[in-house]
Design a protein around this motif. Structure first.
Motif, short mmCIF file in Angstrom:
data_model
loop_
_atom_site.label_atom_id
_atom_site.label_comp_id
_atom_site.label_asym_id
_atom_site.label_seq_id
_atom_site.Cartn_x
_atom_site.Cartn_y
_atom_site.Cartn_z
N ASP A 26 0.83 -1.21 0.00
CA ASP A 26 0.00 0.00 0.00
C ASP A 26 0.86 1.26 0.00
O ASP A 26 0.57 2.23 -0.70
CB ASP A 26 -0.93 0.03 1.21
N LEU A 27 1.93 1.24 0.77
CA LEU A 27 2.85 2.37 0.85
C LEU A 27 3.45 2.67 -0.52
O LEU A 27 3.48 3.82 -0.96
CB LEU A 27 3.96 2.09 1.87
N GLU A 56 1.86 7.28 0.43
CA GLU A 56 1.42 7.94 1.65
C GLU A 56 2.19 7.38 2.85
O GLU A 56 2.18 6.17 3.08
CB GLU A 56 -0.08 7.72 1.86
N PRO A 57 2.87 8.23 3.63
CA PRO A 57 3.59 7.74 4.81
C PRO A 57 2.66 7.04 5.78
O PRO A 57 1.46 7.33 5.85
CB PRO A 57 4.16 9.01 5.44
N VAL A 58 3.22 6.12 6.55
CA VAL A 58 2.45 5.38 7.55
C VAL A 58 3.08 5.65 8.91
O VAL A 58 4.27 5.44 9.11
CB VAL A 58 2.48 3.85 7.25
N VAL A 100 8.16 5.40 5.20
CA VAL A 100 8.04 6.23 4.00
C VAL A 100 8.68 5.49 2.83
O VAL A 100 9.59 4.68 3.01
CB VAL A 100 8.70 7.62 4.17
N ASP A 101 8.21 5.79 1.65
CA ASP A 101 8.75 5.22 0.44
C ASP A 101 10.22 5.62 0.29
O ASP A 101 10.61 6.75 0.65
CB ASP A 101 7.94 5.74 -0.75
N VAL A 102 11.04 4.74 -0.24
CA VAL A 102 12.48 4.99 -0.36
C VAL A 102 12.75 6.24 -1.19
O VAL A 102 13.58 7.09 -0.82
CB VAL A 102 13.19 3.76 -0.97
#
Length: 85
Positions: free
Chosen positions: A19-20, A25-27, A40-42
């Motif tokens: 999902d990220l 979208e940060p979790v 967060v995504d790389v």
């Protein structure tokens, strides 16, 4: 921003990461009801780090101006000439 319990992360890490990557979208991960970490995504993380480096450089420059640690254009050229050859 999405919020997940650490226990949910343990049980559904693959889904949460998928999902990220899809939403970017940060979790926010919580433990015992308190914020604990962000996922967060790389690519987003690297972009943030690059932006932070630029902002830190600007802040150092502003501090140099406030402390009168600046050079005229000719002084800067003279000091940089050894690297520009």
């Amino acid at each position: 921003m999405k919020v997940e319990l650490v226990t949910t992360l343990k049980r559904q890490a693959t889904k949460i990461l998928a999902d990220l990557h899809e939403t970017k979208e940060p979790v926010l991960i919580t433990e015992h009801g308190q914020p604990s970490a962000y996922l967060v995504d790389v690519d987003d993380y690297e972009l943030m780090q690059n932006r932070l480096a630029v902002l830190e450089g600007i802040a150092r420059g502003e501090m140099a101006v406030m402390e009168n640690r600046t050079f005229s254009q000719q002084e800067a050229i003279d000091k940089m000439s050894k690297w520009l050859k």
